[in-house]
Design an enzyme around this catalytic site. Structure first.
Site, PDB file in Angstrom:
ATOM      1  N   SER A  76       0.807  -1.217   0.032  1.00 41.30           N
ATOM      2  CA  SER A  76       0.105  -0.013  -0.057  1.00 41.30           C
ATOM      3  C   SER A  76       0.888   1.329   0.200  1.00 41.30           C
ATOM      4  O   SER A  76       0.553   2.085  -0.645  1.00 41.30           O
ATOM      5  CB  SER A  76      -1.098  -0.126   1.357  1.00 41.30           C
ATOM      6  OG  SER A  76      -1.742  -1.354   1.119  1.00 41.30           O
ATOM      7  N   HIS A  93       0.796   4.711   4.536  1.00 41.21           N
ATOM      8  CA  HIS A  93       0.242   5.304   3.314  1.00 41.21           C
ATOM      9  C   HIS A  93       0.614   6.552   3.057  1.00 41.21           C
ATOM     10  O   HIS A  93       0.995   7.061   1.989  1.00 41.21           O
ATOM     11  CB  HIS A  93      -1.351   5.439   3.652  1.00 41.21           C
ATOM     12  CG  HIS A  93      -1.967   3.873   3.418  1.00 41.21           C
ATOM     13  ND1 HIS A  93      -3.428   3.503   3.193  1.00 41.21           N
ATOM     14  CD2 HIS A  93      -1.576   2.839   3.330  1.00 41.21           C
ATOM     15  CE1 HIS A  93      -3.646   2.374   3.129  1.00 41.21           C
ATOM     16  NE2 HIS A  93      -2.441   1.603   3.149  1.00 41.21           N
TER      17      HIS A  93
END
Length: 296
Positions: free
Chosen positions: A200, A246
């Site tokens: 991610s 992230h």
């Protein structure tokens, strides 16, 4: 011929020929069609018109540089090869860690030190350089089928476009640095107790670089901004998602993308190289600082 008879002039056909500019002892009647220097058969290089000398051939080759993409990469027939390889590696690691040997999921995951009863315990990344590899390997480890499915779909949507404009090497560097930066930032913020896996951070890095690409090419930013906002809402809404990875990946991807895409043509390689080295240095700095704090 009698002594008082005048000498007869030599015909033009018997005039002395010039010597080759590289082999003066060899007479030749052929000259380079570009510079005009006389060349013997050993020095002649066939051209579309006449012959060229070796020096002119070398100069012509230097003038014809290989084609480059807009941001300095080499154009390729398959503009998504690296993306396909990355997807394959992620699927292979997922197969190993999820079904064939689950223990490898723990060995490759991004772990850090924690505390038991007030006593600091160091393991994983916090143990020192010998386990910093987890910052890299954790990018290819996923926690379940849905996790890897969403990441690989995102990689396939975002990756090929960036790979085609950046070239394979720059694109791969962008992906890996974004993943490393995301994990390093998660380690820096959480430090004492973190478990993080997945691509991610790298995917968010591609998203940040895509926003930069749209800006450079003057493409409407609406779609990429909407996608970014949607992903950030999910990131901060689901407790199981590591928002630090992230955010770290997103910032690293945007900074790296800007350095790669805004580099001036005259100093492109220098600026791009310094950008990649700078982001990597920040990653190392975050890990060193947090490891020192945990060891204190």
């Amino acid at each position: 011929m009698l002594p008082d008879e005048p000498a007869r002039p030599q015909s033009e056909g018997t005039a002395e020929l010039p010597g080759c500019y590289r082999h003066p002892e060899r007479e030749t009647g052929v000259g380079c069609s570009r510079c005009g220097r006389p060349i013997c058969p050993d020095c002649m290089v066939s051209a579309s018109v006449g012959f060229h000398c070796p020096e002119c051939v070398r100069g012509e080759a230097a003038e014809h540089r290989p084609a480059r993409t807009r941001f300095g990469g080499l154009p390729t027939a398959d503009g998504a090869l690296v993306t396909k390889v990355l997807i394959g590696l992620n699927l292979l690691v997922f197969l190993v860690t999820e079904y064939l040997s689950p223990k490898w999921g723990v060995r490759l995951a991004m772990l850090s030190g924690t505390s038991f009863g007030g006593v600091p315990v160091r393991y994983g990344v916090a143990q020192g350089p010998e386990e910093w590899y987890r910052l890299f390997t954790a990018v290819f480890v996923h926690s379940g089928p849905f996790h890897i499915l969403m990441n690989m779909i995102s990689l396939w949507v975002l990756g090929p476009q960036l790979e085609r404009v950046l070239g394979r090497g720059r694109y791969l560097a962008l992906y890996l640095l974004s993943g490393l930066a995301g994990n390093a930032f998660a380690y820096l913020v959480t430090g004492g107790n973190v478990f993080s896996v997945g691509a991610s951070g790298a995917i968010f890095g591609l998203l940040g670089a895509t926003a930069v690409l749209f800006r450079v090419t003057r493409t409407p930013l609406g779609p990429v901004i909407a996608l970014l906002v949607f992903n950030l809402v999910i990131t901060f809404s689901v407790s199981a998602i590591d928002w630090r990875a992230h955010v770290g990946g997103l910032v690293a991807g945007a900074v790296t993308g800007a350095g790669l895409m805004y580099a001036p043509r005259g100093r492109r390689n220098l600026v791009q190289g310094l950008t990649l080295a700078g982001v990597l240095a920040v990653v190392v700095l975050m890990v060193v600082v947090e490891s020192a704090l945990l060891g204190a």
